[in-house]
Design a protein around this motif. Sequence first.
Motif, PDB file in Angstrom:
ATOM      1  N   ASP A   1       6.404  25.236   3.210  1.00 53.95           N
ATOM      2  CA  ASP A   1       6.398  23.809   3.530  1.00 53.95           C
ATOM      3  C   ASP A   1       6.025  22.957   2.312  1.00 53.95           C
ATOM      4  N   SER A   2       5.171  23.486   1.466  1.00 49.53           N
ATOM      5  CA  SER A   2       4.676  22.727   0.318  1.00 49.53           C
ATOM      6  C   SER A   2       5.756  22.437  -0.730  1.00 49.53           C
ATOM      7  N   VAL A   3       6.868  23.162  -0.677  1.00 53.76           N
ATOM      8  CA  VAL A   3       7.907  22.968  -1.704  1.00 53.76           C
ATOM      9  C   VAL A   3       9.240  22.520  -1.109  1.00 53.76           C
ATOM     10  N   LYS A   4       9.340  22.453   0.199  1.00 47.84           N
ATOM     11  CA  LYS A   4      10.595  22.041   0.827  1.00 47.84           C
ATOM     12  C   LYS A   4      11.031  20.669   0.335  1.00 47.84           C
ATOM     13  N   GLY A   5      12.312  20.560   0.023  1.00 51.83           N
ATOM     14  CA  GLY A   5      12.852  19.306  -0.467  1.00 51.83           C
ATOM     15  C   GLY A   5      12.680  19.099  -1.962  1.00 51.83           C
ATOM     16  N   ARG A   6      11.872  19.940  -2.607  1.00 54.06           N
ATOM     17  CA  ARG A   6      11.658  19.818  -4.055  1.00 54.06           C
ATOM     18  C   ARG A   6      12.178  21.037  -4.817  1.00 54.06           C
ATOM     19  N   PHE A   7      12.062  22.205  -4.224  1.00 53.83           N
ATOM     20  CA  PHE A   7      12.480  23.442  -4.881  1.00 53.83           C
ATOM     21  C   PHE A   7      13.753  23.964  -4.222  1.00 53.83           C
ATOM     22  N   THR A   8      14.582  24.625  -5.032  1.00 53.43           N
ATOM     23  CA  THR A   8      15.800  25.248  -4.524  1.00 53.43           C
ATOM     24  C   THR A   8      15.942  26.643  -5.114  1.00 53.43           C
ATOM     25  N   ILE A   9      16.093  27.635  -4.249  1.00 56.85           N
ATOM     26  CA  ILE A   9      16.332  29.000  -4.690  1.00 56.85           C
ATOM     27  C   ILE A   9      17.822  29.281  -4.587  1.00 56.85           C
ATOM     28  N   SER A  10      18.345  29.986  -5.581  1.00 61.47           N
ATOM     29  CA  SER A  10      19.761  30.347  -5.573  1.00 61.47           C
ATOM     30  C   SER A  10      19.923  31.669  -6.316  1.00 61.47           C
ATOM     31  N   ARG A  11      21.107  32.230  -6.228  1.00 59.58           N
ATOM     32  CA  ARG A  11      21.336  33.501  -6.909  1.00 59.58           C
ATOM     33  C   ARG A  11      22.759  33.570  -7.417  1.00 59.58           C
ATOM     34  N   ASP A  12      22.930  34.346  -8.478  1.00 59.97           N
ATOM     35  CA  ASP A  12      24.245  34.634  -9.030  1.00 59.97           C
ATOM     36  C   ASP A  12      24.344  36.156  -9.104  1.00 59.97           C
TER      37      ASP A  12
ATOM     38  N   LEU B   1      15.012  29.550  -9.517  1.00 57.03           N
ATOM     39  CA  LEU B   1      14.185  28.634  -8.748  1.00 57.03           C
ATOM     40  C   LEU B   1      14.201  27.300  -9.485  1.00 57.03           C
ATOM     41  N   GLN B   2      14.951  26.357  -8.942  1.00 56.34           N
ATOM     42  CA  GLN B   2      14.985  25.007  -9.503  1.00 56.34           C
ATOM     43  C   GLN B   2      13.835  24.226  -8.891  1.00 56.34           C
ATOM     44  N   MET B   3      12.976  23.713  -9.748  1.00 59.84           N
ATOM     45  CA  MET B   3      11.779  23.005  -9.291  1.00 59.84           C
ATOM     46  C   MET B   3      11.842  21.556  -9.760  1.00 59.84           C
ATOM     47  N   ASN B   4      11.920  20.641  -8.831  1.00 55.23           N
ATOM     48  CA  ASN B   4      11.973  19.210  -9.130  1.00 55.23           C
ATOM     49  C   ASN B   4      10.733  18.510  -8.587  1.00 55.23           C
ATOM     50  N   SER B   5      10.513  17.314  -9.060  1.00 52.97           N
ATOM     51  CA  SER B   5       9.375  16.506  -8.601  1.00 52.97           C
ATOM     52  C   SER B   5       8.077  17.313  -8.635  1.00 52.97           C
ATOM     53  N   LEU B   6       7.849  17.966  -9.730  1.00 54.40           N
ATOM     54  CA  LEU B   6       6.694  18.847  -9.837  1.00 54.40           C
ATOM     55  C   LEU B   6       5.388  18.081  -9.759  1.00 54.40           C
ATOM     56  N   LYS B   7       4.400  18.740  -9.162  1.00 58.68           N
ATOM     57  CA  LYS B   7       3.078  18.158  -8.975  1.00 58.68           C
ATOM     58  C   LYS B   7       2.046  19.047  -9.678  1.00 58.68           C
ATOM     59  N   PRO B   8       0.899  18.491 -10.027  1.00 57.78           N
ATOM     60  CA  PRO B   8      -0.144  19.326 -10.648  1.00 57.78           C
ATOM     61  C   PRO B   8      -0.526  20.527  -9.776  1.00 57.78           C
ATOM     62  N   GLU B   9      -0.458  20.385  -8.478  1.00 57.65           N
ATOM     63  CA  GLU B   9      -0.807  21.499  -7.590  1.00 57.65           C
ATOM     64  C   GLU B   9       0.238  22.606  -7.589  1.00 57.65           C
ATOM     65  N   ASP B  10       1.369  22.405  -8.259  1.00 54.37           N
ATOM     66  CA  ASP B  10       2.355  23.471  -8.428  1.00 54.37           C
ATOM     67  C   ASP B  10       1.988  24.399  -9.587  1.00 54.37           C
ATOM     68  N   THR B  11       0.966  24.038 -10.335  1.00 55.58           N
ATOM     69  CA  THR B  11       0.539  24.868 -11.460  1.00 55.58           C
ATOM     70  C   THR B  11       0.115  26.245 -10.973  1.00 55.58           C
ATOM     71  N   ALA B  12       0.731  27.277 -11.553  1.00 55.48           N
ATOM     72  CA  ALA B  12       0.461  28.647 -11.129  1.00 55.48           C
ATOM     73  C   ALA B  12       1.282  29.599 -11.990  1.00 55.48           C
ATOM     74  N   VAL B  13       0.993  30.883 -11.848  1.00 59.34           N
ATOM     75  CA  VAL B  13       1.888  31.908 -12.359  1.00 59.34           C
ATOM     76  C   VAL B  13       2.896  32.194 -11.257  1.00 59.34           C
ATOM     77  N   TYR B  14       4.163  32.136 -11.609  1.00 60.90           N
ATOM     78  CA  TYR B  14       5.231  32.343 -10.641  1.00 60.90           C
ATOM     79  C   TYR B  14       5.810  33.746 -10.816  1.00 60.90           C
TER      80      TYR B  14
ATOM     81  N   TRP C   1      10.352  34.366  -4.407  1.00 62.39           N
ATOM     82  CA  TRP C   1       9.462  33.792  -5.419  1.00 62.39           C
ATOM     83  C   TRP C   1       8.097  33.563  -4.776  1.00 62.39           C
ATOM     84  N   PHE C   2       7.071  33.945  -5.493  1.00 65.49           N
ATOM     85  CA  PHE C   2       5.693  33.719  -5.092  1.00 65.49           C
ATOM     86  C   PHE C   2       4.962  33.042  -6.249  1.00 65.49           C
ATOM     87  N   ARG C   3       3.788  32.524  -5.978  1.00 68.27           N
ATOM     88  CA  ARG C   3       2.997  31.943  -7.046  1.00 68.27           C
ATOM     89  C   ARG C   3       1.518  32.195  -6.786  1.00 68.27           C
ATOM     90  N   GLN C   4       0.766  32.197  -7.872  1.00 65.98           N
ATOM     91  CA  GLN C   4      -0.667  32.419  -7.769  1.00 65.98           C
ATOM     92  C   GLN C   4      -1.396  31.498  -8.732  1.00 65.98           C
TER      93      GLN C   4
END
Length: 126
Positions: free
Chosen positions: A62-73, A81-94, A36-39
Amino acid sequence: QVHVVESGGGLVQAGGSLRLSCAASGGIFSRYGMGWFRQAPGKEREFVAAIRWSGGVTNYADSVKGRFTISRDNAKNTVYLQMNSLKPEDTAVYYCAANPLGYARNYESRTAYDYWGQGTQVTVSS
């Protein structure tokens, strides 16, 4: 030809959560490394998270450690991509990306991935 399609973006308040999905088709998904990338506007596309083909190894910016979790099925050909505790600086196209080799040492680099989705917008309001 491999296709990846992201979904699950949207508008959320700071502190909230979203789960992004990325569905892949056209190849053997279980062998792919996924990332996963973001812009954000006016910024370079940046690495967010990666997962090896087996799902046993994950890596995060480092900016997402502890808040985001990547998994696959692999049965569903989908990465999340589970994103928790989102911040305004997470705003982007993913963007979701696939690496047919399964793993790359340069997993943080866009060049490690051959196939990309069209992106999904995530907006976090303050």
